[in-house]
Design a protein around this motif. Structure first.
Motif, mmCIF file in Angstrom:
data_model
loop_
_atom_site.group_PDB
_atom_site.id
_atom_site.type_symbol
_atom_site.label_atom_id
_atom_site.label_comp_id
_atom_site.label_asym_id
_atom_site.label_seq_id
_atom_site.Cartn_x
_atom_site.Cartn_y
_atom_site.Cartn_z
ATOM 1 N N LYS A 16 -19.485 -68.558 10.997
ATOM 2 C CA LYS A 16 -18.303 -70.152 10.942
ATOM 3 C C LYS A 16 -17.720 -70.969 10.692
ATOM 4 N N PRO A 17 -18.677 -72.230 11.541
ATOM 5 C CA PRO A 17 -17.519 -73.238 12.262
ATOM 6 C C PRO A 17 -15.963 -73.346 11.671
ATOM 7 N N GLU A 18 -15.940 -73.323 10.362
ATOM 8 C CA GLU A 18 -14.067 -72.944 9.544
ATOM 9 C C GLU A 18 -13.671 -72.049 10.178
ATOM 10 N N ASP A 19 -13.768 -71.065 10.760
ATOM 11 C CA ASP A 19 -13.832 -70.138 11.542
ATOM 12 C C ASP A 19 -12.535 -70.386 13.020
ATOM 13 N N THR A 20 -12.889 -71.531 13.535
ATOM 14 C CA THR A 20 -12.318 -72.097 14.908
ATOM 15 C C THR A 20 -11.398 -72.560 14.451
ATOM 16 N N ALA A 21 -10.464 -71.425 15.314
ATOM 17 C CA ALA A 21 -8.763 -71.135 15.059
ATOM 18 C C ALA A 21 -8.589 -70.441 16.830
ATOM 19 N N MET A 22 -7.071 -70.402 17.054
ATOM 20 C CA MET A 22 -6.737 -69.716 17.555
ATOM 21 C C MET A 22 -6.048 -68.769 17.132
ATOM 22 N N TYR A 23 -6.876 -67.286 17.801
ATOM 23 C CA TYR A 23 -6.165 -66.031 16.767
ATOM 24 C C TYR A 23 -5.285 -65.704 17.834
ATOM 25 N N TYR A 24 -4.305 -64.685 16.785
ATOM 26 C CA TYR A 24 -3.200 -64.251 17.084
ATOM 27 C C TYR A 24 -3.289 -63.008 16.832
ATOM 28 N N CYS A 25 -2.311 -62.081 17.166
ATOM 29 C CA CYS A 25 -1.956 -60.713 17.096
ATOM 30 C C CYS A 25 -0.385 -60.313 16.387
#
Length: 115
Positions: A86-95
């Motif tokens: 979804k558009p709200e999943d837009t983000a920088m993802y980190y482990c």
């Protein structure tokens, strides 16, 4: 010191899928748990998911049923399969490893969900 590298981010349309990967030369998935976090522009970092050394998994309510965390013990790689984005999943993802394993962060991979 554990060093981690994420990959797999990109631009995807709403409803699409991406698979993120996280690994590092000194990361051992049979010993260390791994968290996934994300941070959208202008927002606080948010916890997304966790997989333990015993493969037990937990998820934030916002992604439950859409995201799946897994690991390959042969390559010590942790994956985050993201479906129905979804558009709200837009983000920088980190482990990030657990504190007992050095609390190491990766550099992040950008996920953009847009039509």
């Amino acid at each position: 010191q554990v060093q981690l590298v994420e990959s797999g981010g990109g631009l995807v349309q709403p409803g699409g899928s991406l698979r993120l990967s996280c690994t590092g030369p000194r990361f051992r998935s049979n010993v260390c748990g791994m968290n996934w976090y994300r941070q959208a522009a202008g927002k606080q970092r948010e916890w997304v998911s966790y997989i333990g050394p015993d493969a037990v998994t937990t998820y934030a309510d916002s992604v439950k049923g859409r995201f799946t965390v897994s690991k390959d013990p042969l390559t010590d790689t942790v994956y985050l399969q993201m479906n129905d984005l979804k558009p709200e999943d837009t983000a920088m993802y980190y482990c990030k490893t657990t504190i007992s394993c050095g609390n190491a962060w990766g550099q992040g991979t950008q996920v953009t969900v847009s039509s």
